[in-house]
Design a protein around this motif. Sequence first.
Motif, PDB file in Angstrom:
ATOM      1  N   SER A 138       0.821  -1.213   0.000  1.00 56.39           N
ATOM      2  CA  SER A 138       0.000   0.000   0.000  1.00 56.39           C
ATOM      3  C   SER A 138       0.849   1.254   0.000  1.00 56.39           C
ATOM      4  N   HIS A 139       2.125   1.114   0.319  1.00 59.84           N
ATOM      5  CA  HIS A 139       3.039   2.248   0.355  1.00 59.84           C
ATOM      6  C   HIS A 139       4.356   1.849  -0.307  1.00 59.84           C
ATOM      7  N   ALA A 140       5.147   2.834  -0.613  1.00 58.09           N
ATOM      8  CA  ALA A 140       6.491   2.596  -1.163  1.00 58.09           C
ATOM      9  C   ALA A 140       7.444   3.592  -0.532  1.00 58.09           C
ATOM     10  N   ASP A 141       8.625   3.091  -0.155  1.00 59.06           N
ATOM     11  CA  ASP A 141       9.694   3.963   0.322  1.00 59.06           C
ATOM     12  C   ASP A 141      10.544   4.357  -0.878  1.00 59.06           C
ATOM     13  N   ILE A 142      10.515   5.618  -1.218  1.00 58.40           N
ATOM     14  CA  ILE A 142      11.270   6.103  -2.379  1.00 58.40           C
ATOM     15  C   ILE A 142      12.597   6.668  -1.898  1.00 58.40           C
ATOM     16  N   ARG A 143      13.654   5.997  -2.301  1.00 56.71           N
ATOM     17  CA  ARG A 143      15.009   6.431  -1.936  1.00 56.71           C
ATOM     18  C   ARG A 143      15.663   7.063  -3.161  1.00 56.71           C
ATOM     19  N   PRO A 144      16.046   8.334  -3.080  1.00 50.73           N
ATOM     20  CA  PRO A 144      16.664   8.988  -4.237  1.00 50.73           C
ATOM     21  C   PRO A 144      17.939   8.265  -4.677  1.00 50.73           C
ATOM     22  N   THR A 145      18.138   8.196  -5.969  1.00 53.92           N
ATOM     23  CA  THR A 145      19.363   7.619  -6.509  1.00 53.92           C
ATOM     24  C   THR A 145      20.519   8.558  -6.218  1.00 53.92           C
ATOM     25  N   PRO A 146      21.620   8.041  -5.610  1.00 53.82           N
ATOM     26  CA  PRO A 146      22.759   8.929  -5.330  1.00 53.82           C
ATOM     27  C   PRO A 146      23.291   9.544  -6.619  1.00 53.82           C
ATOM     28  N   PRO A 147      23.630  10.822  -6.587  1.00 56.29           N
ATOM     29  CA  PRO A 147      24.151  11.467  -7.802  1.00 56.29           C
ATOM     30  C   PRO A 147      25.484  10.855  -8.216  1.00 56.29           C
ATOM     31  N   VAL A 148      25.706  10.802  -9.510  1.00 56.39           N
ATOM     32  CA  VAL A 148      26.967  10.286 -10.029  1.00 56.39           C
ATOM     33  C   VAL A 148      28.066  11.307  -9.777  1.00 56.39           C
ATOM     34  N   LYS A 149      29.140  10.835  -9.158  1.00 51.25           N
ATOM     35  CA  LYS A 149      30.245  11.745  -8.875  1.00 51.25           C
ATOM     36  C   LYS A 149      30.955  12.119 -10.174  1.00 51.25           C
ATOM     37  N   PRO A 150      31.240  13.392 -10.372  1.00 45.36           N
ATOM     38  CA  PRO A 150      31.975  13.779 -11.582  1.00 45.36           C
ATOM     39  C   PRO A 150      33.385  13.231 -11.561  1.00 45.36           C
ATOM     40  N   VAL A 151      33.885  12.901 -12.745  1.00 48.95           N
ATOM     41  CA  VAL A 151      35.253  12.399 -12.847  1.00 48.95           C
ATOM     42  C   VAL A 151      36.205  13.549 -12.573  1.00 48.95           C
ATOM     43  N   PRO A 152      37.177  13.376 -11.672  1.00 48.67           N
ATOM     44  CA  PRO A 152      38.108  14.467 -11.369  1.00 48.67           C
ATOM     45  C   PRO A 152      38.871  14.915 -12.614  1.00 48.67           C
ATOM     46  N   VAL A 153      39.229  16.193 -12.627  1.00 50.85           N
ATOM     47  CA  VAL A 153      39.919  16.768 -13.781  1.00 50.85           C
ATOM     48  C   VAL A 153      41.241  16.056 -14.034  1.00 50.85           C
ATOM     49  N   GLU A 154      41.976  15.739 -12.977  1.00 50.54           N
ATOM     50  CA  GLU A 154      43.287  15.103 -13.157  1.00 50.54           C
ATOM     51  C   GLU A 154      43.143  13.740 -13.826  1.00 50.54           C
ATOM     52  N   GLU A 155      42.047  13.042 -13.522  1.00 47.15           N
ATOM     53  CA  GLU A 155      41.815  11.744 -14.155  1.00 47.15           C
ATOM     54  C   GLU A 155      41.509  11.919 -15.641  1.00 47.15           C
ATOM     55  N   LEU A 156      40.712  12.934 -15.958  1.00 50.68           N
ATOM     56  CA  LEU A 156      40.404  13.215 -17.359  1.00 50.68           C
ATOM     57  C   LEU A 156      41.665  13.614 -18.123  1.00 50.68           C
ATOM     58  N   GLN A 157      42.501  14.414 -17.492  1.00 48.99           N
ATOM     59  CA  GLN A 157      43.738  14.835 -18.135  1.00 48.99           C
ATOM     60  C   GLN A 157      44.658  13.650 -18.381  1.00 48.99           C
ATOM     61  N   THR A 158      44.731  12.734 -17.412  1.00 48.65           N
ATOM     62  CA  THR A 158      45.548  11.529 -17.580  1.00 48.65           C
ATOM     63  C   THR A 158      45.051  10.713 -18.753  1.00 48.65           C
ATOM     64  N   ARG A 159      43.731  10.585 -18.858  1.00 50.03           N
ATOM     65  CA  ARG A 159      43.159   9.820 -19.962  1.00 50.03           C
ATOM     66  C   ARG A 159      43.457  10.496 -21.306  1.00 50.03           C
ATOM     67  N   ASP A 160      43.299  11.810 -21.367  1.00 49.89           N
ATOM     68  CA  ASP A 160      43.536  12.526 -22.627  1.00 49.89           C
ATOM     69  C   ASP A 160      44.986  12.376 -23.092  1.00 49.89           C
ATOM     70  N   VAL A 161      45.909  12.445 -22.159  1.00 47.76           N
ATOM     71  CA  VAL A 161      47.325  12.276 -22.511  1.00 47.76           C
ATOM     72  C   VAL A 161      47.569  10.870 -23.037  1.00 47.76           C
ATOM     73  N   ALA A 162      46.961   9.868 -22.381  1.00 50.31           N
ATOM     74  CA  ALA A 162      47.140   8.484 -22.810  1.00 50.31           C
ATOM     75  C   ALA A 162      46.548   8.256 -24.193  1.00 50.31           C
ATOM     76  N   VAL A 163      45.368   8.815 -24.448  1.00 57.11           N
ATOM     77  CA  VAL A 163      44.723   8.673 -25.755  1.00 57.11           C
ATOM     78  C   VAL A 163      45.618   9.240 -26.854  1.00 57.11           C
ATOM     79  N   LYS A 164      46.170  10.412 -26.599  1.00 57.34           N
ATOM     80  CA  LYS A 164      47.021  11.056 -27.612  1.00 57.34           C
ATOM     81  C   LYS A 164      48.282  10.223 -27.860  1.00 57.34           C
ATOM     82  N   ALA A 165      48.843   9.638 -26.791  1.00 58.95           N
ATOM     83  CA  ALA A 165      50.076   8.863 -26.932  1.00 58.95           C
ATOM     84  C   ALA A 165      49.863   7.586 -27.730  1.00 58.95           C
ATOM     85  N   ALA A 166      48.626   7.062 -27.726  1.00 62.98           N
ATOM     86  CA  ALA A 166      48.355   5.787 -28.398  1.00 62.98           C
ATOM     87  C   ALA A 166      47.767   5.953 -29.795  1.00 62.98           C
TER      88      ALA A 166
END
Length: 384
Positions: free
Chosen positions: A80-108
Amino acid sequence: MNHQPALKRRQVSREELYALVWKTPMSRLSADFGLSGNGLAKICARLDVPVPPRGYWAKKDAGKPVVAYRLPPQKQGGPSHADIRPTPPVKPVPVEELQTRDVAVKAAEAVMVPEATDRLHPMVRAWFAEHKREQKERAQENRRARRDVFSWSRPLLADLTERDLYRFRVTSAVFRAVEAAGGQVVKAPVTGKVTFRAGGHDIACSIVEKLYRPLKVPEDDAWTAWPDHHQTGLYSSGFLRVTITTYLEGRQKQWIENDKQKIGDVLPDIAGAVIAGGAFLERREREFQEAEDRRREEELRRLERQRQREAEERRWQRFTKAASDWEEHGRLLAFIAELKRRLPSEAPEAQEVLRKRIEWAEGYATNLDPLCRGLQTLDRWIEG
């Protein structure tokens, strides 16, 4: 910067949810609850709450007639009822991680899948020798088995197929791309369940055939020299699948070939994901260590507070004991003074014995005085 307030858990009844879904479009209502539209639809289905059909709101906004479904009676035993639990927000990827990935992509970017097998990665070249050795071992086993009816041997190992060679060439290119991006290949079994190292952390990855179970067995079913590496009844789809299998909190990626895109087209992306995975694991380990250090520091502070409380309690107990001893000392001296006053009234032959007893008691009473050795001595005793 705008900060949205954190959504809280909320309990709704069937009737309340029914009224809401027919008042507000599901896309907006689900956002108000902190859910996806699919998540809210599942809750409605669980409570047996009808939702507006596709196009309902467009017709209503256009002034066209629409039909609202009635809320059916609650099913026996249904919620008869429902407990609605909000979905936790997705944490943004840190800038340093994105930069590491971009450097790796360019190198390959310059790495390509080789057309021939004569210049493959050393770890992939070793698979050819492994295949030859296993072929020879199985042939010897079969010759022995023919001479001894009680011996058992594995089936002969077939020659490498075109699919095997293609996987070898693609795997070699993936290895080269990861190494060009700064990673290492640490484990490379012929099964394709390989392990890279990036940023000091191991990243498990599978480079395998995308398999399927056909309704009819293909005429040419010998698509690989190692059929025992795969589940019986599965066959090659003609495409490869590369998957990062190490848990990276939603950062695991998968690349599947199709008619328009091959693994060779996404080598930089694969290398970037592997290197970024190492950066993520390094950051997570650092954050874990920092959290562990904070926990340890807080534990030390808690223990220090506890030690201070216990020391304060012991200090107070000694202080109150000193006060009690001082009070007892005064009471005993008053009693001894009374004994001395009455002593002359006793028989002469008993006075000497009584005098010695009084002197004995007076010595004990004097030692009981916490002030007899000075305030500094008393303070040191209280401090412990």
